[in-house]
Structure formats: structure tokens, C-alpha cells
Design a protein around this motif. Structure first.
Motif, mmCIF file in Angstrom:
data_model
loop_
_atom_site.group_PDB
_atom_site.id
_atom_site.type_symbol
_atom_site.label_atom_id
_atom_site.label_comp_id
_atom_site.label_asym_id
_atom_site.label_seq_id
_atom_site.Cartn_x
_atom_site.Cartn_y
_atom_site.Cartn_z
ATOM 1 N N ASN A 115 46.750 34.059 39.400
ATOM 2 C CA ASN A 115 46.078 33.901 40.681
ATOM 3 C C ASN A 115 45.641 35.277 41.174
ATOM 4 O OD1 ASN A 115 45.159 33.237 43.221
ATOM 5 N ND2 ASN A 115 46.859 31.864 43.704
ATOM 6 N N GLU A 116 44.331 35.513 41.146
ATOM 7 C CA GLU A 116 43.795 36.808 41.576
ATOM 8 C C GLU A 116 43.434 36.815 43.061
ATOM 9 O OE1 GLU A 116 41.406 38.999 38.386
ATOM 10 O OE2 GLU A 116 41.010 36.891 37.905
ATOM 11 N N ASP A 117 43.698 35.716 43.767
ATOM 12 C CA ASP A 117 43.486 35.664 45.212
ATOM 13 C C ASP A 117 44.688 36.255 45.934
ATOM 14 O OD1 ASP A 117 41.174 34.301 44.670
ATOM 15 O OD2 ASP A 117 41.813 32.396 45.557
ATOM 16 N N SER A 118 44.430 36.886 47.065
ATOM 17 C CA SER A 118 45.476 37.292 48.006
ATOM 18 C C SER A 118 44.999 36.906 49.398
ATOM 19 C CB SER A 118 45.734 38.801 47.945
ATOM 20 O OG SER A 118 46.173 39.206 46.660
ATOM 21 N N TYR A 119 45.946 36.748 50.326
ATOM 22 C CA TYR A 119 45.513 36.388 51.674
ATOM 23 C C TYR A 119 46.460 36.961 52.717
ATOM 24 C CZ TYR A 119 49.079 32.658 51.856
ATOM 25 O OH TYR A 119 50.256 31.956 51.869
ATOM 26 N N MET A 160 38.520 40.584 41.316
ATOM 27 C CA MET A 160 37.674 40.530 40.128
ATOM 28 C C MET A 160 38.118 41.621 39.158
ATOM 29 S SD MET A 160 34.028 40.153 42.086
ATOM 30 C CE MET A 160 34.444 41.558 43.115
ATOM 31 N N GLY A 161 37.951 41.350 37.886
ATOM 32 C CA GLY A 161 38.292 42.347 36.883
ATOM 33 C C GLY A 161 39.277 41.854 35.859
ATOM 34 N N ALA A 164 43.982 43.519 37.041
ATOM 35 C CA ALA A 164 42.954 44.221 37.793
ATOM 36 C C ALA A 164 42.593 43.450 39.049
ATOM 37 C CB ALA A 164 41.715 44.456 36.935
ATOM 38 N N GLY A 165 42.140 42.196 38.883
ATOM 39 C CA GLY A 165 41.716 41.417 40.039
ATOM 40 C C GLY A 165 42.816 41.186 41.036
ATOM 41 N N GLU A 166 44.006 40.814 40.541
ATOM 42 C CA GLU A 166 45.098 40.554 41.480
ATOM 43 C C GLU A 166 45.572 41.826 42.166
ATOM 44 O OE1 GLU A 166 47.312 40.610 37.457
ATOM 45 O OE2 GLU A 166 45.292 40.290 38.230
ATOM 46 N N VAL A 167 45.437 42.968 41.468
ATOM 47 C CA VAL A 167 45.795 44.251 42.083
ATOM 48 C C VAL A 167 44.796 44.592 43.179
ATOM 49 C CG1 VAL A 167 46.051 46.729 41.698
ATOM 50 C CG2 VAL A 167 46.973 45.113 40.038
ATOM 51 N N ALA A 168 43.513 44.458 42.890
ATOM 52 C CA ALA A 168 42.484 44.793 43.868
ATOM 53 C C ALA A 168 42.612 43.963 45.135
ATOM 54 C CB ALA A 168 41.094 44.586 43.248
ATOM 55 N N GLU A 223 41.934 51.689 37.405
ATOM 56 C CA GLU A 223 42.384 52.370 36.189
ATOM 57 C C GLU A 223 41.479 51.962 35.024
ATOM 58 O OE1 GLU A 223 46.403 51.111 35.909
ATOM 59 O OE2 GLU A 223 47.054 52.285 37.640
ATOM 60 N N ALA A 224 40.165 52.216 35.211
ATOM 61 C CA ALA A 224 39.157 51.906 34.204
ATOM 62 C C ALA A 224 38.983 50.411 33.968
ATOM 63 C CB ALA A 224 39.468 52.610 32.881
ATOM 64 N N HIS A 225 39.449 49.585 34.922
ATOM 65 C CA HIS A 225 39.293 48.142 34.791
ATOM 66 C C HIS A 225 38.034 47.635 35.491
ATOM 67 C CE1 HIS A 225 43.182 47.517 32.971
ATOM 68 N NE2 HIS A 225 43.794 48.116 33.955
ATOM 69 N N ARG A 226 37.354 48.504 36.234
ATOM 70 C CA ARG A 226 36.236 48.075 37.076
ATOM 71 C C ARG A 226 36.690 46.952 37.998
ATOM 72 N NH1 ARG A 226 31.586 50.250 36.173
ATOM 73 N NH2 ARG A 226 30.500 48.602 37.305
ATOM 74 N N MET A 227 37.839 47.155 38.603
ATOM 75 C CA MET A 227 38.376 46.134 39.491
ATOM 76 C C MET A 227 37.616 46.104 40.808
ATOM 77 S SD MET A 227 41.944 47.693 41.022
ATOM 78 C CE MET A 227 42.741 47.850 39.426
ATOM 79 N N GLY A 228 37.642 44.967 41.433
ATOM 80 C CA GLY A 228 37.019 44.813 42.737
ATOM 81 C C GLY A 228 37.540 43.548 43.388
ATOM 82 N N THR A 229 37.137 43.332 44.621
ATOM 83 C CA THR A 229 37.561 42.126 45.322
ATOM 84 C C THR A 229 36.589 41.804 46.445
ATOM 85 O OG1 THR A 229 39.404 41.047 46.483
ATOM 86 C CG2 THR A 229 39.070 43.373 46.945
#
Length: 235
Positions: A19-23, A36-37, A41-45, A83-89
Motif C-alpha cells: 500500500n503506497e497510500d498514506s493519509y 509513486m515509484g 519508494a512510493g510508500e516512503v514518499a 535514493e535514485a528511485h525517482r520517488m514522488g507522491t
């Protein structure tokens, strides 16, 4: 301060493993971030962005400038954690403000998660998706119905972590007693139309409505993570 009643629910869905969503559902801020990522990556972002907003929520009464500053700091925090993951949210939501003109609700958005408002019998999407298909819809190249199945429907044009300058949209609204707000990731709107969402949004108190909407998205296919916050403005 305006009083709110709220409920929240989230699901990994039936296809994704993470689950890459946070709220955040803690007055005066209610927000959903869709990372995203990919895994790690996504869950971290999304978590980084929500952590920043939570800190501002604990800081006392908010202003427009404070919310915009929180989004800017969240953007820089996501970039700093990349960390080079191109993460985003994505991040979207609403905040209760105390201004010289009295209480106001600030709706904000970066990306394609959404905020809706149910006011009386009027159900409307308040935010505008920052996505390639939305730009095609606005240009008249495709219809909203075609956008739902377009192969590039998941490509966002704005997100935290994608640029050093964040460009959030925001709107100020009066906090009218009886209004119900829906804050959601695109896991909900990717599975259910607005016409399908409305009767479920009316189902019970905010927690019941949030749980019902997430369950319906899973039942409809659950192809993505789904997160929903339902917020009622108290009388």
C-alpha cells in the motif's frame, strides 16, 4: 474553530502487494497522499509528505501561507529522501483555517487524488486532476468517459518530489454545517464513477461511508491501493 467529524479507511486492493497510500485524518488537516515509484519508494514518499503535514497540524491554527509552506517543505523532504528511485507522491486534502474573516476551509491539491463536496443535493469534484488525460479532456480531445479507460490515465503532470518548485492548486470555501467532504486516492475513482460513489458516500456516518467506499472499490476490482477520508462539517 469549526468542528468536524471524520472517518478514514484504506486498502492495498486485490492486485498490489504494497500500500503506497498514506493519509492524515487529524484536525485541522485531512489529507491523502498516493506514492509513486514502486516498492520502497512510493510508500516512503507518501509517508514523508504526510509526516510533514502532521507536524504542521500539531502546530496550532493554520493560515493559507502555513499550508502552502507545509506542502513546499513536504516536497523538499521527498526530494531529500529520494535514493535514485525517482520517488514522488500526490497529495490532496483540506485544512481548517482561522482567518481575520473567520473560519474557512482550504482545499489543496497536487496530482490526481481528489476532493469532492456533498452540499445538500449537490455533489461536485472540487479539485482538478493534474494528469495527461485531464489535459486532453480540457482541450476537447477526449471525453471524461474516454479518460477513464485511456492508456495514459495514470500519468500525472504534477507531484511532490518531481520538481524543486511545487505548484499546488488551492481554494477557500466557507465551512457550512452539513457539508460532507470526500478526500480520496485514485484507487477509488479508478474503480467507481461519480454516480456510483454518491450513494455510498451517503451511507451512514463518516467512518461507515469511508469503509463502504473502500470495500466497493475492492469489490469492483481493487486494481490499485484505495484510501478514503470522509469529513462532515458539524453544526
Amino acid at each position: 474553530m469549526t468542528r468536524f467529524f471524520h472517518g478514514a479507511a484504506t486498502s492495498t486492493g486485490r492486485v498490489r502487494r504494497v500500500n503506497e497510500d498514506s493519509y492524515l485524518a487529524a484536525p485541522p488537516i485531512f489529507a491523502v497522499a498516493d506514492g509513486m515509484g514502486g516498492h520502497d519508494a512510493g510508500e516512503v514518499a507518501s509517508a514523508v509528505a504526510i509526516d510533514v503535514l502532521a507536524r504542521y497540524a500539531r502546530g496550532g491554527p493554520l493560515s493559507v501561507d502555513a499550508v502552502l509552506a507545509a506542502l513546499d517543505e513536504a516536497n523538499r523532504a521527498v526530494i531529500g529522501r529520494d535514493e535514485a528511485h525517482r520517488m514522488g507522491t500526490t497529495v490532496t486534502g483540506l485544512a481548517s483555517l482561522v482567518t481575520q474573516a473567520g473560519s474557512q476551509v482550504m482545499v489543496f491539491n497536487v496530482g490526481d487524488s481528489r476532493v469532492y463536496r456533498l452540499a445538500g443535493d449537490q455533489f461536485s469534484q472540487l479539485t482538478v486532476d493534474h494528469s495527461e488525460v485531464q489535459e486532453l479532456v480540457l482541450s476537447g480531445a477526449i471525453t471524461p468517459e474516454q479518460a477513464r479507460i485511456h492508456p495514459r490515465r495514470n500519468i500525472v503532470t504534477r507531484a511532490l518530489g518531481s520538481d524543486f518548485v511545487v505548484r499546488p492548486d488551492h481554494w477557500l470555501l466557507p465551512p457550512l454545517a452539513g457539508d460532507r467532504y470526500l478526500v480520496c486516492s485514485d484507487g477509488l475513482t479508478g474503480e467507481l464513477t461519480d454516480e456510483e460513489i454518491l450513494p455510498l458516500l451517503l451511507a451512514g456516518d463518516p467512518q461507515q461511508a469511508a469503509a463502504t467506499l473502500v470495500a466497493a472499490a475492492d469489490e469492483a476490482g481493487g486494481h490499485d491501493n484505495t484510501t478514503v477520508i470522509v469529513v462532515d462539517v458539524a453544526g
